[in-house]
Design a protein around this motif. Sequence first.
Motif, mmCIF file in Angstrom:
data_model
loop_
_atom_site.group_PDB
_atom_site.id
_atom_site.type_symbol
_atom_site.label_atom_id
_atom_site.label_comp_id
_atom_site.label_asym_id
_atom_site.label_seq_id
_atom_site.Cartn_x
_atom_site.Cartn_y
_atom_site.Cartn_z
ATOM 1 N N LEU A 1 0.849 -1.195 0.000
ATOM 2 C CA LEU A 1 0.000 0.000 0.000
ATOM 3 C C LEU A 1 0.880 1.238 0.000
ATOM 4 C CD1 LEU A 1 -2.770 1.445 0.367
ATOM 5 C CD2 LEU A 1 -2.448 1.147 2.834
ATOM 6 N N VAL A 2 0.700 2.086 -1.017
ATOM 7 C CA VAL A 2 1.398 3.364 -1.095
ATOM 8 C C VAL A 2 0.348 4.421 -1.424
ATOM 9 C CG1 VAL A 2 3.205 4.702 -2.254
ATOM 10 C CG2 VAL A 2 3.534 2.242 -1.869
ATOM 11 N N GLU A 3 0.290 5.419 -0.552
ATOM 12 C CA GLU A 3 -0.733 6.466 -0.670
ATOM 13 C C GLU A 3 -2.116 5.802 -0.643
ATOM 14 O OE1 GLU A 3 -0.053 9.745 -0.540
ATOM 15 O OE2 GLU A 3 2.093 9.337 -0.454
ATOM 16 N N ASP A 4 -2.902 5.979 -1.703
ATOM 17 C CA ASP A 4 -4.254 5.408 -1.702
ATOM 18 C C ASP A 4 -4.405 4.252 -2.703
ATOM 19 O OD1 ASP A 4 -4.159 6.870 -4.036
ATOM 20 O OD2 ASP A 4 -6.071 7.900 -3.722
ATOM 21 N N GLU A 5 -3.269 3.701 -3.160
ATOM 22 C CA GLU A 5 -3.299 2.559 -4.074
ATOM 23 C C GLU A 5 -2.585 1.366 -3.462
ATOM 24 O OE1 GLU A 5 -3.430 4.785 -8.408
ATOM 25 O OE2 GLU A 5 -1.679 3.610 -7.888
ATOM 26 N N ALA A 6 -3.177 0.199 -3.650
ATOM 27 C CA ALA A 6 -2.572 -1.036 -3.158
ATOM 28 C C ALA A 6 -2.460 -2.028 -4.306
ATOM 29 C CB ALA A 6 -3.403 -1.634 -2.033
ATOM 30 N N GLU A 7 -1.462 -2.877 -4.196
ATOM 31 C CA GLU A 7 -1.303 -3.979 -5.145
ATOM 32 C C GLU A 7 -1.236 -5.272 -4.346
ATOM 33 O OE1 GLU A 7 1.738 -5.810 -8.496
ATOM 34 O OE2 GLU A 7 2.427 -4.170 -7.224
ATOM 35 N N ILE A 8 -2.112 -6.200 -4.671
ATOM 36 C CA ILE A 8 -2.043 -7.515 -4.046
ATOM 37 C C ILE A 8 -0.866 -8.235 -4.684
ATOM 38 C CG2 ILE A 8 -3.186 -9.738 -3.726
ATOM 39 C CD1 ILE A 8 -5.844 -8.196 -3.601
ATOM 40 N N LEU A 9 0.100 -8.603 -3.857
ATOM 41 C CA LEU A 9 1.324 -9.234 -4.335
ATOM 42 C C LEU A 9 1.171 -10.737 -4.496
ATOM 43 C CD1 LEU A 9 3.807 -7.306 -2.017
ATOM 44 C CD2 LEU A 9 3.218 -6.788 -4.401
ATOM 45 N N SER A 10 0.463 -11.356 -3.564
ATOM 46 C CA SER A 10 0.289 -12.810 -3.632
ATOM 47 C C SER A 10 -0.804 -13.259 -2.681
ATOM 48 C CB SER A 10 1.597 -13.517 -3.278
ATOM 49 O OG SER A 10 1.502 -14.899 -3.569
ATOM 50 N N VAL A 11 -1.496 -14.295 -3.108
ATOM 51 C CA VAL A 11 -2.489 -14.994 -2.287
ATOM 52 C C VAL A 11 -2.263 -16.476 -2.513
ATOM 53 C CG1 VAL A 11 -4.946 -15.394 -1.849
ATOM 54 C CG2 VAL A 11 -4.198 -13.166 -2.718
ATOM 55 N N ALA A 12 -2.229 -17.239 -1.441
ATOM 56 C CA ALA A 12 -2.100 -18.689 -1.586
ATOM 57 C C ALA A 12 -2.832 -19.374 -0.452
ATOM 58 C CB ALA A 12 -0.628 -19.110 -1.587
ATOM 59 N N VAL A 13 -3.403 -20.513 -0.782
ATOM 60 C CA VAL A 13 -4.088 -21.364 0.192
ATOM 61 C C VAL A 13 -3.544 -22.779 0.013
ATOM 62 C CG1 VAL A 13 -6.329 -22.366 0.828
ATOM 63 C CG2 VAL A 13 -6.163 -19.939 0.264
ATOM 64 N N GLU B 1 -2.284 -8.802 -10.482
ATOM 65 C CA GLU B 1 -2.125 -9.503 -11.760
ATOM 66 C C GLU B 1 -2.311 -10.984 -11.499
ATOM 67 O OE1 GLU B 1 2.677 -10.039 -12.086
ATOM 68 O OE2 GLU B 1 1.806 -8.129 -12.717
ATOM 69 N N VAL B 2 -2.881 -11.652 -12.492
ATOM 70 C CA VAL B 2 -3.179 -13.074 -12.347
ATOM 71 C C VAL B 2 -2.993 -13.764 -13.688
ATOM 72 C CG1 VAL B 2 -5.670 -12.699 -12.719
ATOM 73 C CG2 VAL B 2 -4.900 -14.730 -11.479
ATOM 74 N N ASP B 3 -2.517 -14.986 -13.641
ATOM 75 C CA ASP B 3 -2.349 -15.805 -14.843
ATOM 76 C C ASP B 3 -3.720 -16.046 -15.468
ATOM 77 O OD1 ASP B 3 -2.162 -18.136 -16.566
ATOM 78 O OD2 ASP B 3 -0.282 -18.640 -15.566
ATOM 79 N N GLU B 4 -3.818 -15.817 -16.759
ATOM 80 C CA GLU B 4 -5.096 -15.972 -17.461
ATOM 81 C C GLU B 4 -5.684 -17.377 -17.333
ATOM 82 O OE1 GLU B 4 -4.685 -15.511 -21.720
ATOM 83 O OE2 GLU B 4 -2.854 -16.720 -21.727
ATOM 84 N N HIS B 5 -4.858 -18.370 -17.016
ATOM 85 C CA HIS B 5 -5.315 -19.754 -16.898
ATOM 86 C C HIS B 5 -5.673 -20.154 -15.464
ATOM 87 C CE1 HIS B 5 -4.207 -20.243 -21.032
ATOM 88 N NE2 HIS B 5 -2.941 -19.965 -20.782
ATOM 89 N N ASN B 6 -5.507 -19.250 -14.512
ATOM 90 C CA ASN B 6 -5.798 -19.550 -13.114
ATOM 91 C C ASN B 6 -7.284 -19.298 -12.841
ATOM 92 O OD1 ASN B 6 -5.937 -19.803 -10.333
ATOM 93 N ND2 ASN B 6 -4.002 -18.746 -9.975
ATOM 94 N N VAL B 7 -8.106 -20.243 -13.254
ATOM 95 C CA VAL B 7 -9.563 -20.095 -13.184
ATOM 96 C C VAL B 7 -10.070 -19.894 -11.753
ATOM 97 C CG1 VAL B 7 -11.763 -21.230 -13.723
ATOM 98 C CG2 VAL B 7 -9.880 -21.318 -15.360
ATOM 99 N N PRO B 8 -9.611 -20.664 -10.760
ATOM 100 C CA PRO B 8 -10.111 -20.415 -9.398
ATOM 101 C C PRO B 8 -9.805 -18.992 -8.912
ATOM 102 C CG PRO B 8 -9.009 -22.539 -9.502
ATOM 103 C CD PRO B 8 -8.736 -21.841 -10.801
ATOM 104 N N ALA B 9 -8.613 -18.492 -9.208
ATOM 105 C CA ALA B 9 -8.267 -17.129 -8.787
ATOM 106 C C ALA B 9 -9.115 -16.103 -9.532
ATOM 107 C CB ALA B 9 -6.786 -16.857 -9.025
ATOM 108 N N LEU B 10 -9.321 -16.306 -10.813
ATOM 109 C CA LEU B 10 -10.162 -15.379 -11.589
ATOM 110 C C LEU B 10 -11.575 -15.335 -11.038
ATOM 111 C CD1 LEU B 10 -8.891 -16.153 -15.188
ATOM 112 C CD2 LEU B 10 -8.654 -13.995 -13.934
ATOM 113 N N ARG B 11 -12.133 -16.491 -10.675
ATOM 114 C CA ARG B 11 -13.469 -16.528 -10.063
ATOM 115 C C ARG B 11 -13.492 -15.750 -8.746
ATOM 116 N NH1 ARG B 11 -14.082 -22.229 -9.850
ATOM 117 N NH2 ARG B 11 -13.823 -22.772 -12.006
#
Length: 161
Positions: free
Chosen positions: A72-84, A116-126
Amino acid sequence: MIGFISNLFGRAEPRITEASTRDASAIASLHGSSFRRGWSEQEVEGLLLDRHVIAHRAIGGAKLNGFILSRLVEDEAEILSVAVSERQRGRGLARALLNLHLRRLAGLGARTIFLEVDEHNVPALRLYQHAGFHEISRRPGYYPGADATAATALILRRDLV
């Protein structure tokens, strides 16, 4: 005996709390098992030490079941990674992590979230579409593929205001 029986039949939901540098090894391990190019423990620790990085973890017992990291910088954030963890996938844990994380980012003043997400990562896109993210751009050939091809990264955005 009661503890044994409750472990058999009543698995507690993972607790979601803020992550710290003590979690670097477990996060690096989960990241490495979730992505083609995993982060080292030192890379994760560096992120967790960064004052701009917000991190949450999901713990079940003493085991890391998932995490999410953003910058998070100023009023913008970037999700760097999510994993389960593989054992916890499909149970709504990623959604719970993301929802709590977005609320925390909003509370810290974030107005726009990118990822950003891989176009083939269907669960993440959902997951991201359900959370209100939409595609704003593409990076062709961004993610190296298992074969000679490379996958496109989709750049997603969500406004919190």
